[in-house]
Design a protein around this motif. Structure first.
Motif, short mmCIF file in Angstrom:
data_model
loop_
_atom_site.label_atom_id
_atom_site.label_comp_id
_atom_site.label_asym_id
_atom_site.label_seq_id
_atom_site.Cartn_x
_atom_site.Cartn_y
_atom_site.Cartn_z
N ASP A 170 0.84 -1.19 0.00
CA ASP A 170 0.00 0.00 0.00
C ASP A 170 0.88 1.25 0.00
OD1 ASP A 170 -1.90 1.91 0.24
OD2 ASP A 170 -2.74 1.22 2.15
N LEU A 171 0.98 1.89 -1.17
CA LEU A 171 1.81 3.08 -1.29
C LEU A 171 0.96 4.34 -1.53
CD1 LEU A 171 4.72 1.67 -3.48
CD2 LEU A 171 4.71 2.10 -1.02
N GLU A 172 -0.32 4.25 -1.13
CA GLU A 172 -1.19 5.42 -1.25
C GLU A 172 -0.74 6.50 -0.26
OE1 GLU A 172 -3.63 6.06 -3.46
OE2 GLU A 172 -2.92 4.21 -4.40
N PRO A 173 -0.90 7.77 -0.60
CA PRO A 173 -0.46 8.85 0.29
C PRO A 173 -1.14 8.78 1.65
CG PRO A 173 -0.98 9.71 -1.89
CD PRO A 173 -1.44 8.28 -1.88
N VAL A 174 -0.40 9.12 2.69
CA VAL A 174 -0.92 9.12 4.06
C VAL A 174 -1.38 10.53 4.40
CG1 VAL A 174 -0.37 8.71 6.48
CG2 VAL A 174 0.62 7.26 4.72
N GLU A 175 -2.60 10.63 4.93
CA GLU A 175 -3.14 11.93 5.30
C GLU A 175 -2.63 12.34 6.68
OE1 GLU A 175 -4.74 13.78 3.22
OE2 GLU A 175 -4.73 12.18 1.70
N VAL A 176 -2.65 13.64 6.94
CA VAL A 176 -2.25 14.13 8.26
C VAL A 176 -3.28 13.68 9.29
CG1 VAL A 176 -1.78 16.18 9.65
CG2 VAL A 176 -1.15 16.13 7.22
N PRO A 177 -2.84 13.02 10.38
CA PRO A 177 -3.80 12.54 11.39
C PRO A 177 -4.59 13.69 12.00
CG PRO A 177 -1.60 11.63 11.76
CD PRO A 177 -1.46 12.72 10.74
N PRO A 178 -5.86 13.43 12.36
CA PRO A 178 -6.65 14.49 13.00
C PRO A 178 -6.09 14.85 14.36
CG PRO A 178 -7.79 12.37 13.10
CD PRO A 178 -6.61 12.17 12.22
N GLY A 179 -6.27 16.07 14.77
CA GLY A 179 -5.74 16.52 16.05
C GLY A 179 -4.84 17.71 15.83
N THR A 180 -4.01 17.97 16.79
CA THR A 180 -3.09 19.09 16.69
C THR A 180 -1.98 18.77 15.71
OG1 THR A 180 -3.52 19.66 19.00
CG2 THR A 180 -1.55 20.62 17.99
N ALA A 181 -1.93 19.47 14.61
CA ALA A 181 -0.92 19.22 13.59
C ALA A 181 0.25 20.18 13.82
CB ALA A 181 -1.51 19.42 12.20
N ASP B 264 7.15 11.87 0.44
CA ASP B 264 8.24 11.91 -0.53
C ASP B 264 8.92 10.55 -0.63
OD1 ASP B 264 7.72 14.56 -0.98
OD2 ASP B 264 9.28 15.30 0.38
N TYR B 265 9.08 9.92 0.51
CA TYR B 265 9.70 8.58 0.55
C TYR B 265 8.83 7.57 -0.22
CZ TYR B 265 11.61 4.29 2.57
OH TYR B 265 12.17 3.05 2.73
N GLN B 266 7.52 7.66 -0.02
CA GLN B 266 6.60 6.78 -0.75
C GLN B 266 6.69 7.01 -2.26
OE1 GLN B 266 2.82 7.70 1.29
NE2 GLN B 266 2.59 5.51 1.53
N THR B 267 6.78 8.28 -2.65
CA THR B 267 6.87 8.61 -4.08
C THR B 267 8.12 8.00 -4.69
OG1 THR B 267 5.65 10.68 -3.73
CG2 THR B 267 6.94 10.49 -5.76
N ARG B 268 9.24 8.09 -3.97
CA ARG B 268 10.48 7.52 -4.49
C ARG B 268 10.37 6.00 -4.63
NH1 ARG B 268 12.95 11.26 -0.92
NH2 ARG B 268 13.48 9.61 0.55
#
Length: 232
Positions: free
Chosen positions: A46-57, A70-74
């Motif tokens: 699974d190399l789909e992009p990871v979203e920012v977790p909910p909460g304090t970013a 970026d690592y996933q894209t490479r």
């Protein structure tokens, strides 16, 4: 009594402070924990992009997620290049191997000297193609040295040889071909890679055209392979 009161108040303030610090720490670390859990639950494929977790970013968390993307894209690009490389290798080796297999079969069915010599030439060309392809693969898997990228002038004899190596694909079709060199064209790439690059275009032209001509025009601006086939 006053001393005991002060001690109780101090203890109460300490407990409240610890509670507030723990709540703040939990709020700050919860998105990171969710991010870690999300990664642990994903399959290796699974190399789909990871979203920012909910909460304090926080800035650090956003940077972490961006770096991971970026690592996933490479990795995704690397896998796609590997798949393309495997498809390309299979395609390039299949044709000369089929020619060799056919020539070997025909050699066992005839004792005619001229026919045997013809099959021997086919075998030499097919093994030459495989050797050239392997040389190209080796040049792609190592650092290209400066000498390999020295500009050199293309000769008509070299171009004629590249095209004639694939003439068997015409299968006696009413097709003529010629090479037209205008000026002194110069290229800057490994010789084996150039032979396969131009050879692929010529092979496509020979395979698709049913009658007419295939014209290879080379000048200082580039290389054109023109044919009278049906087009795309």
């Amino acid at each position: 009594g006053a001393h005991a009161k002060q001690l109780a108040v101090s203890l109460l303030l300490l407990i409240i402070s610890l509670f507030v610090v723990m709540k703040i720490a939990d709020r700050l670390t919860r998105p990171i924990s969710r991010f870690a859990n999300t990664l642990s639950e994903r399959s290796p494929d699974d190399l789909e992009p990871v979203e920012v977790p909910p909460g304090t970013a926080t800035r650090e968390l956003l940077k972490m997620v961006e770096t991971f993307k970026d690592y996933q894209t490479r990795i995704r690009d690397l896998l796609e290049r590997e798949r393309a490389f495997n498809r390309y290798t299979s395609h390039e080796l299949r044709t000369p191997l089929m020619v060799m297999k056919g020539a070997i079969t025909l050699l066992g069915e005839s004792k005619d000297e001229a026919f045997i010599n013809k099959q021997r030439i086919r075998l030499e060309k097919a093994t030459g193609e495989i050797s050239e392809f392997i040389e190209t693969l080796l040049s792609l898997t190592k650092a290209v040295e400066g000498a390999e990228l020295t500009p050199r002038t293309l000769s008509e004899a070299e171009l004629q040889n590249i095209v004639s190596n694939h003439q068997h694909l015409l299968n006696n079709k009413p097709v003529k071909w010629w090479v037209q060199v205008e000026g002194k064209p110069v290229i800057r790439m490994p010789e084996a890679a150039f032979h396969i690059l131009l050879g692929n275009v010529v092979k496509n032209a020979f395979a698709c055209v049913e009658q007419g001509v295939v014209n290879v025009v080379v000048d200082s601006k580039g290389i054109q392979v023109c044919d009278t086939g049906p087009g795309l």
